[in-house]
Design a protein around this motif. Structure first.
Motif, PDB file in Angstrom:
ATOM      1  N   GLY A  11       0.794  -1.214   0.000  1.00  0.00           N
ATOM      2  CA  GLY A  11       0.000   0.000   0.000  1.00  0.00           C
ATOM      3  C   GLY A  11       0.829   1.267   0.000  1.00  0.00           C
ATOM      4  N   SER A  12       0.542   2.143   0.968  1.00  0.00           N
ATOM      5  CA  SER A  12       1.154   3.474   0.975  1.00  0.00           C
ATOM      6  C   SER A  12       2.647   3.453   1.255  1.00  0.00           C
ATOM      7  N   GLY A  13       3.119   2.444   1.973  1.00  0.00           N
ATOM      8  CA  GLY A  13       4.555   2.301   2.179  1.00  0.00           C
ATOM      9  C   GLY A  13       5.161   3.304   3.135  1.00  0.00           C
ATOM     10  N   THR A  14       4.430   3.689   4.206  1.00  0.00           N
ATOM     11  CA  THR A  14       5.013   4.663   5.129  1.00  0.00           C
ATOM     12  C   THR A  14       6.194   4.083   5.896  1.00  0.00           C
ATOM     13  N   ASN A  15       6.123   2.817   6.269  1.00  0.00           N
ATOM     14  CA  ASN A  15       7.274   2.208   6.942  1.00  0.00           C
ATOM     15  C   ASN A  15       8.444   2.055   5.975  1.00  0.00           C
ATOM     16  N   MET A  16       8.143   1.749   4.710  1.00  0.00           N
ATOM     17  CA  MET A  16       9.211   1.713   3.707  1.00  0.00           C
ATOM     18  C   MET A  16       9.888   3.065   3.620  1.00  0.00           C
ATOM     19  N   ALA A  17       9.086   4.146   3.605  1.00  0.00           N
ATOM     20  CA  ALA A  17       9.653   5.485   3.524  1.00  0.00           C
ATOM     21  C   ALA A  17      10.527   5.786   4.733  1.00  0.00           C
ATOM     22  N   ALA A  18      10.083   5.347   5.921  1.00  0.00           N
ATOM     23  CA  ALA A  18      10.886   5.573   7.121  1.00  0.00           C
ATOM     24  C   ALA A  18      12.224   4.848   7.021  1.00  0.00           C
ATOM     25  N   LEU A  19      12.207   3.614   6.519  1.00  0.00           N
ATOM     26  CA  LEU A  19      13.459   2.878   6.336  1.00  0.00           C
ATOM     27  C   LEU A  19      14.346   3.564   5.307  1.00  0.00           C
ATOM     28  N   LEU A  20      13.737   4.029   4.233  1.00  0.00           N
ATOM     29  CA  LEU A  20      14.495   4.683   3.168  1.00  0.00           C
ATOM     30  C   LEU A  20      15.174   5.951   3.671  1.00  0.00           C
ATOM     31  N   TYR A  21      14.427   6.806   4.363  1.00  0.00           N
ATOM     32  CA  TYR A  21      15.019   8.074   4.795  1.00  0.00           C
ATOM     33  C   TYR A  21      16.037   7.858   5.916  1.00  0.00           C
ATOM     34  N   ALA A  22      15.832   6.833   6.746  1.00  0.00           N
ATOM     35  CA  ALA A  22      16.855   6.505   7.743  1.00  0.00           C
ATOM     36  C   ALA A  22      18.144   6.059   7.064  1.00  0.00           C
ATOM     37  N   SER A  23      18.015   5.404   5.903  1.00  0.00           N
ATOM     38  CA  SER A  23      19.204   4.900   5.199  1.00  0.00           C
ATOM     39  C   SER A  23      20.046   6.015   4.610  1.00  0.00           C
ATOM     40  N   ARG A  24      19.504   7.216   4.543  1.00  0.00           N
ATOM     41  CA  ARG A  24      20.258   8.338   3.981  1.00  0.00           C
ATOM     42  C   ARG A  24      21.291   8.889   4.966  1.00  0.00           C
ATOM     43  N   ALA A  25      21.219   8.477   6.232  1.00  0.00           N
ATOM     44  CA  ALA A  25      22.223   8.912   7.204  1.00  0.00           C
ATOM     45  C   ALA A  25      23.578   8.299   6.844  1.00  0.00           C
ATOM     46  N   ALA A  26      24.631   9.057   7.020  1.00  0.00           N
ATOM     47  CA  ALA A  26      25.959   8.616   6.594  1.00  0.00           C
ATOM     48  C   ALA A  26      26.408   7.346   7.303  1.00  0.00           C
ATOM     49  N   ASP A  27      25.957   7.150   8.544  1.00  0.00           N
ATOM     50  CA  ASP A  27      26.415   5.988   9.309  1.00  0.00           C
ATOM     51  C   ASP A  27      25.418   4.840   9.293  1.00  0.00           C
ATOM     52  N   CYS A  28      24.388   4.906   8.444  1.00  0.00           N
ATOM     53  CA  CYS A  28      23.405   3.816   8.387  1.00  0.00           C
ATOM     54  C   CYS A  28      24.051   2.597   7.731  1.00  0.00           C
ATOM     55  N   PRO A  29      23.898   1.394   8.306  1.00  0.00           N
ATOM     56  CA  PRO A  29      24.599   0.221   7.769  1.00  0.00           C
ATOM     57  C   PRO A  29      23.860  -0.480   6.633  1.00  0.00           C
ATOM     58  N   TYR A  30      22.728   0.071   6.174  1.00  0.00           N
ATOM     59  CA  TYR A  30      22.001  -0.577   5.084  1.00  0.00           C
ATOM     60  C   TYR A  30      21.590   0.450   4.036  1.00  0.00           C
ATOM     61  N   GLU A  31      21.255  -0.058   2.854  1.00  0.00           N
ATOM     62  CA  GLU A  31      20.669   0.746   1.797  1.00  0.00           C
ATOM     63  C   GLU A  31      19.507  -0.021   1.177  1.00  0.00           C
ATOM     64  N   ILE A  32      18.498   0.694   0.710  1.00  0.00           N
ATOM     65  CA  ILE A  32      17.356   0.069   0.047  1.00  0.00           C
ATOM     66  C   ILE A  32      17.687  -0.048  -1.433  1.00  0.00           C
ATOM     67  N   VAL A  33      17.628  -1.262  -1.972  1.00  0.00           N
ATOM     68  CA  VAL A  33      17.956  -1.477  -3.380  1.00  0.00           C
ATOM     69  C   VAL A  33      16.731  -1.846  -4.210  1.00  0.00           C
ATOM     70  N   LEU A  34      15.634  -2.217  -3.549  1.00  0.00           N
ATOM     71  CA  LEU A  34      14.429  -2.593  -4.282  1.00  0.00           C
ATOM     72  C   LEU A  34      13.222  -2.413  -3.384  1.00  0.00           C
ATOM     73  N   VAL A  35      12.145  -1.890  -3.972  1.00  0.00           N
ATOM     74  CA  VAL A  35      10.829  -1.910  -3.316  1.00  0.00           C
ATOM     75  C   VAL A  35       9.916  -2.729  -4.220  1.00  0.00           C
ATOM     76  N   GLY A  36       9.383  -3.821  -3.682  1.00  0.00           N
ATOM     77  CA  GLY A  36       8.534  -4.715  -4.455  1.00  0.00           C
ATOM     78  C   GLY A  36       7.133  -4.755  -3.900  1.00  0.00           C
TER      79      GLY A  36
END
Length: 324
Positions: free
Chosen positions: A20-45
């Protein structure tokens, strides 16, 4: 003189599944933009090509994949989603409002590397209508839970929880709105902790230690500055290399049959297998820090290496025990 520049570890690659709207996906995505975040989002399915979260992900430059599930057998749909995830290079899967019950085959393929967020304090209120059920029960708190995914619905080891107080006059909608704020903060933190654990030398060495010391008559010593496992007062069958000679790797070194097997393994997966310096053709290095370690395969490698050096009286007893 200036010090050496800090070399950050490669970030873990994560696929997020939404419906659906993907608000939790968005939260994960924007958290990943921090320089020290240990993950990156490579796909949203998604199983829903019209999911609003896909539009957001695409606008943010993230690859997307959508496949409607209508008219497909559940296993066929799951395997198509799985293929897209693996093609993206993802090492972990985060479910974020993905409204499909996954098959055991899909779940097993991501054992220990797929997580979900649920809007209750599990084990309370699995399934739907969690806020209504919390209010009806007269609970003082609702909340959310991040857990590893297993074949059982809303089950699996809990990675984190956040309680959210229930206020006088709360409705399911008002409680849900506050729980969603908690979800957005909790999910990114738990995902970060999980992927960081997968490359933590202390964690990886401890996993090897538990597997190695479960074998008969085995002890651990320090050899060449590496944890080393062998038969008590006997030969050694495994080492754990942690940035040995500055190679930047956390790896298990085990005995194999010789140069042919060594070459075959390296050709099979040169990112994972390598010829360990100073050990010769009878050993193979197995990277543990790639984020997708198959611990059953590690256990098999340790077992085989142990058998190659253990006295016959021990291997005989071990083989006899396996029959029961």
């Amino acid at each position: 003189m200036p010090g050496k520049p800090r070399i950050l570890p490669e970030r873990a690659k994560v696929a997020v599944l939404i419906s659906g709207s993907g608000t939790n996906m968005a939260a994960l995505l924007y958290a990943s933009r921090a320089a020290d975040c240990p993950y990156e989002i490579v796909l949203v399915g998604s199983n829903n090509p019209g999911a609003a979260g896909l539009t957001l992900a695409a606008a943010e430059g993230i690859g997307t994949f959508a496949l409607p599930h209508q008219g497909m057998a559940r296993i066929d749909h799951d395997m198509a989603m799985d293929a897209a995830i693996r093609a993206s290079g993802a090492q972990y899967v985060a479910l974020a409002g993905y409204m499909r019950i996954l098959t055991a085959e899909f779940v097993t393929g991501w054992d220990g590397r797929m997580l979900n967020i649920h809007p209750s304090l599990l084990p309370k209120y699995t399934g739907l209508h969690t806020h209504e059920r919390a209010l009806a029960a007269g609970d003082s708190c609702g909340g959310c839970t991040v857990h590893l995914v297993t074949a059982a619905l809303d089950d699996g080891p809990v990675l984190g929880q956040t309680p959210v107080v229930i206020l006088p006059g709360d409705t399911a909608d008002s409680l849900a709105a506050r729980v969603l704020i908690a979800e957005h903060q909790l999910y990114a933190r738990c995902l970060s902790d999980l992927v960081a654990q997968g490359s933590s030398p202390d964690f990886l060495i401890q996993q090897v230690r538990e597997l190695a010391l479960a074998l008969p008559e085995t002890d651990e010593v320090l050899s060449h500055a590496m944890p080393c496992f062998g038969i008590v007062k006997g030969k050694k069958f495994a080492y754990v290399s942690n940035d040995h000679h500055g190679d930047g790797k956390v790896a298990l070194l085990v005995k194999i049959s010789g140069a042919d097997e060594q070459a075959q393994l390296i050709e099979l997966d040169e990112a994972r297998y390598y010829r360990p310096p100073y050990f010769g053709d009878g050993w193979i290095g197995i990277r543990l820090d790639l984020g997708d370690t198959d611990w059953d395969a590690v256990a098999t490698s340790l077992n085989r290496s142990w058998h190659s050096i253990a006295p016959k009286k021990l291997t005989g007893l071990f083989s006899a025990a396996d029959q029961f």
